[in-house]
Design a protein around this motif. Structure first.
Motif, short mmCIF file in Angstrom:
data_model
loop_
_atom_site.label_atom_id
_atom_site.label_comp_id
_atom_site.label_asym_id
_atom_site.label_seq_id
_atom_site.Cartn_x
_atom_site.Cartn_y
_atom_site.Cartn_z
N UNK A 125 0.53 7.19 7.78
CA UNK A 125 0.02 8.45 8.31
C UNK A 125 0.66 9.64 7.60
N UNK A 126 1.96 9.56 7.36
CA UNK A 126 2.66 10.65 6.66
C UNK A 126 2.19 10.78 5.21
N UNK A 127 1.63 9.68 4.68
CA UNK A 127 1.10 9.71 3.32
C UNK A 127 -0.38 10.11 3.29
N UNK B 145 8.53 11.23 3.94
CA UNK B 145 8.40 10.18 4.94
C UNK B 145 9.31 10.35 6.15
N UNK B 146 10.26 11.26 6.06
CA UNK B 146 11.21 11.44 7.17
C UNK B 146 12.21 10.32 7.26
N UNK C 80 0.83 -1.20 0.00
CA UNK C 80 0.00 0.00 0.00
C UNK C 80 0.87 1.26 0.00
N UNK C 81 1.93 1.26 0.79
CA UNK C 81 2.85 2.41 0.82
C UNK C 81 3.42 2.64 -0.58
N UNK C 82 3.90 1.56 -1.21
CA UNK C 82 4.49 1.71 -2.54
C UNK C 82 3.46 2.15 -3.57
N UNK C 83 2.22 1.67 -3.45
CA UNK C 83 1.17 2.11 -4.37
C UNK C 83 0.90 3.61 -4.21
N UNK D 233 3.08 5.85 -3.13
CA UNK D 233 4.24 6.55 -3.68
C UNK D 233 4.19 6.56 -5.20
N UNK D 234 3.81 5.42 -5.79
CA UNK D 234 3.68 5.35 -7.25
C UNK D 234 2.65 6.35 -7.76
#
Length: 96
Positions: A62-64, A34-35, A15-18, A20-21
């Motif tokens: 959360x950062x996303x 993302x820090x 999910x994170x990579x999706x 970012x994509x």
């Protein structure tokens, strides 16, 4: 013994990579957002989970701009103990 947790971490990482994509971020821009350091973002983008706890992965969501809801549901005969990851577009069940 760690297989269910690793599958859950992999699903969260997906999910994170999706996300970012979808934003089209470079690794450097993603690192700022993302820090994290750029090498840590590279590790995430390449599916390397070493050094990333579930808590840390949730913090990245959360950062996303995502919310993370955690609920507890008793296991039943029809539903074994395990994890469920639900997103806007999918539901992933991971047995313990």
């Amino acid at each position: 013994d760690d297989a269910p947790e690793l599958r859950l971490k992999a699903a969260v990482l997906g999910q994170i990579n999706a996300l970012l994509d979808a934003r089209g971020l470079t690794q450097t821009a993603a690192a700022r957002l993302l820090g994290l350091s750029q090498p840590k973002v590279s590790a995430l983008r390449n599916g390397r989970l070493h050094g990333f706890s579930l808590e840390r992965l949730f913090a990245l969501l959360l950062r996303l701009g995502c919310s993370v809801d955690i609920g507890l549901v008793p296991a039943t005969m029809g539903r074994p103990a395990g994890y469920t990851l639900t997103t806007d577009s999918s539901r992933t069940e991971i047995a313990a």
